[in-house]
Design a protein around this motif. Structure first.
Motif, PDB file in Angstrom:
ATOM      1  N   LYS A   1      14.636  14.213  12.066  1.00 31.02           N
ATOM      2  CA  LYS A   1      14.205  13.774  10.738  1.00 31.02           C
ATOM      3  C   LYS A   1      13.101  12.721  10.839  1.00 31.02           C
ATOM      4  N   PRO A   2      11.930  13.100  11.356  1.00 30.68           N
ATOM      5  CA  PRO A   2      10.848  12.118  11.429  1.00 30.68           C
ATOM      6  C   PRO A   2      10.370  11.746  10.030  1.00 30.68           C
ATOM      7  N   SER A   3       9.928  10.525   9.864  1.00 30.21           N
ATOM      8  CA  SER A   3       9.446  10.063   8.568  1.00 30.21           C
ATOM      9  C   SER A   3       8.315   9.081   8.782  1.00 30.21           C
ATOM     10  N   SER A   4       7.582   8.797   7.715  1.00 25.83           N
ATOM     11  CA  SER A   4       6.477   7.839   7.822  1.00 25.83           C
ATOM     12  C   SER A   4       7.000   6.449   8.172  1.00 25.83           C
ATOM     13  N   ALA A   5       8.193   6.100   7.669  1.00 23.78           N
ATOM     14  CA  ALA A   5       8.787   4.797   7.987  1.00 23.78           C
ATOM     15  C   ALA A   5       9.104   4.699   9.473  1.00 23.78           C
TER      16      ALA A   5
ATOM     17  N   CYS B   1       0.819  -1.220   0.000  1.00 22.10           N
ATOM     18  CA  CYS B   1       0.000   0.000   0.000  1.00 22.10           C
ATOM     19  C   CYS B   1       0.855   1.273   0.000  1.00 22.10           C
ATOM     20  N   MET B   2       1.927   1.293   0.800  1.00 22.68           N
ATOM     21  CA  MET B   2       2.679   2.526   1.037  1.00 22.68           C
ATOM     22  C   MET B   2       3.848   2.714   0.076  1.00 22.68           C
ATOM     23  N   ARG B   3       4.328   1.642  -0.525  1.00 22.08           N
ATOM     24  CA  ARG B   3       5.370   1.720  -1.550  1.00 22.08           C
ATOM     25  C   ARG B   3       6.634   2.425  -1.082  1.00 22.08           C
TER      26      ARG B   3
END
Length: 307
Positions: A216-220, A86-88
């Motif tokens: 450096k926050p990220s969706s991962a 879904c998130m690729r």
């Protein structure tokens, strides 16, 4: 809650001391490299052999201990595959999310479980480690191999078979089953070495924290933290409440499922072509957040499991 915080407090303080000692350069980086090596190859194996050779395994259902954790890990592996569809994420980033969800910090697990359950918990944890170390390594390398067909499975098998923690678990079990245990002369030395393993191991975890990654926050990063520190322990809590009768096993499984990911995930990420920067961020942020999430999970665990 007070008793839980008292048990976990030393772990958090040692993490802080390790970070402070490393980044204030009170102790040089050469010390930490040597300390990590000594802890991994000597102190923790001695701790395992010493504790397991003396442990009382009567009444512990080994299949029940390992089966639930392996099953939950496989379910979350499948969930991660669906989320990736879904998130690729780029494949190197996904390998970091995967390791951040399925791997566990061995040093923190010993310190927390020993503080809560004592030697009984350490014996149950050793059973988990004997099964889970090969499982998570095979799963992690399988994910890397999906993006790199040149990974040698023979080399992976050799690495797992030579893992000092697995070897120590088998030696400890054999000594226990033999009925002889450790000779008194050896046990007195092993006791001293084992006492060094937990504090030095947790100090090394603290020294490895990289707080610069918090910028450096990220969706991962957010996804791995949510899965590892919230969804996985809550899932295990539900399973333990429904199916696990032994409170010692239930609490050990819940703590184990709530652990932050392993620092060794960074090394594997660098060696096999993953996103090592994302991996470093996941390790550091999860370790810090676990200082908040573990007490909460344990408080819920005690209210439900020990009702």
């Amino acid at each position: 809650m007070k008793d839980i915080l008292i048990a976990l407090w030393p772990v958090f303080i040692l993490l802080l001391l390790g970070y402070t000692a490393k980044h204030s350069q009170f102790l040089h980086k050469e010390f930490w490299s040597a300390a990590e090596k000594a802890t991994y190859f000597v102190l923790f194996p001695v701790l395992l052999v010493y504790k397991l050779s003396l442990a009382d395994f009567s009444g512990i259902d080994f299949v029940n201990v390992a089966g639930w954790m392996v099953g939950l890990t496989l379910v979350f592996s499948a969930l991660l595959a669906g989320l990736q569809w879904c998130m690729r994420f780029s494949w190197p980033v996904f390998t970091s999310v995967f390791q951040g969800t399925v791997r566990f910090n061995t040093y923190v697990s010993f310190a927390v479980i020993a503080g809560i359950l004592g030697d009984e918990g350490v014996a149950i944890l050793a059973v988990l480690l004997t099964v889970m170390i090969p499982v998570v390594n095979l799963l992690s390398v399988a994910v890397f191999s999906a993006g790199d067909k040149n990974i040698s499975w023979v080399g992976v098998g050799k690495s797992i078979s030579r893992n000092p923690l697995i070897i120590a678990c088998f030696v400890g079990f054999l000594l226990n089953l033999s009925g002889f245990g450790l000779p008194t002369v050896v046990a007195s030395v092993a006791s001293l070495l084992a006492a060094m393993a937990l504090p030095l191991g947790v100090l090394c975890v603290g020294a490895g924290l990289r707080l610069d990654t918090l910028k450096k926050p990220s969706s991962a990063l957010l996804l791995s933290c949510m899965l590892k520190l919230l969804l996985m322990p809550l899932s295990m809590l539900g399973l333990a409440w429904l199916f696990v009768e032994d409170y010692r096993v239930a609490i050990t499984l819940i703590i184990f499922s709530a652990l932050p990911t392993a620092p060794s995930a960074y090394i594997l990420s660098r060696q096999l072509g993953g996103d090592s920067e994302t991996m470093a961020a996941i390790i550091s942020v999860q370790t810090l957040l676990a200082c908040l999430s573990l007490p909460v999970i344990l408080m819920i665990c005690v209210k439900i499991v020990l009702k």
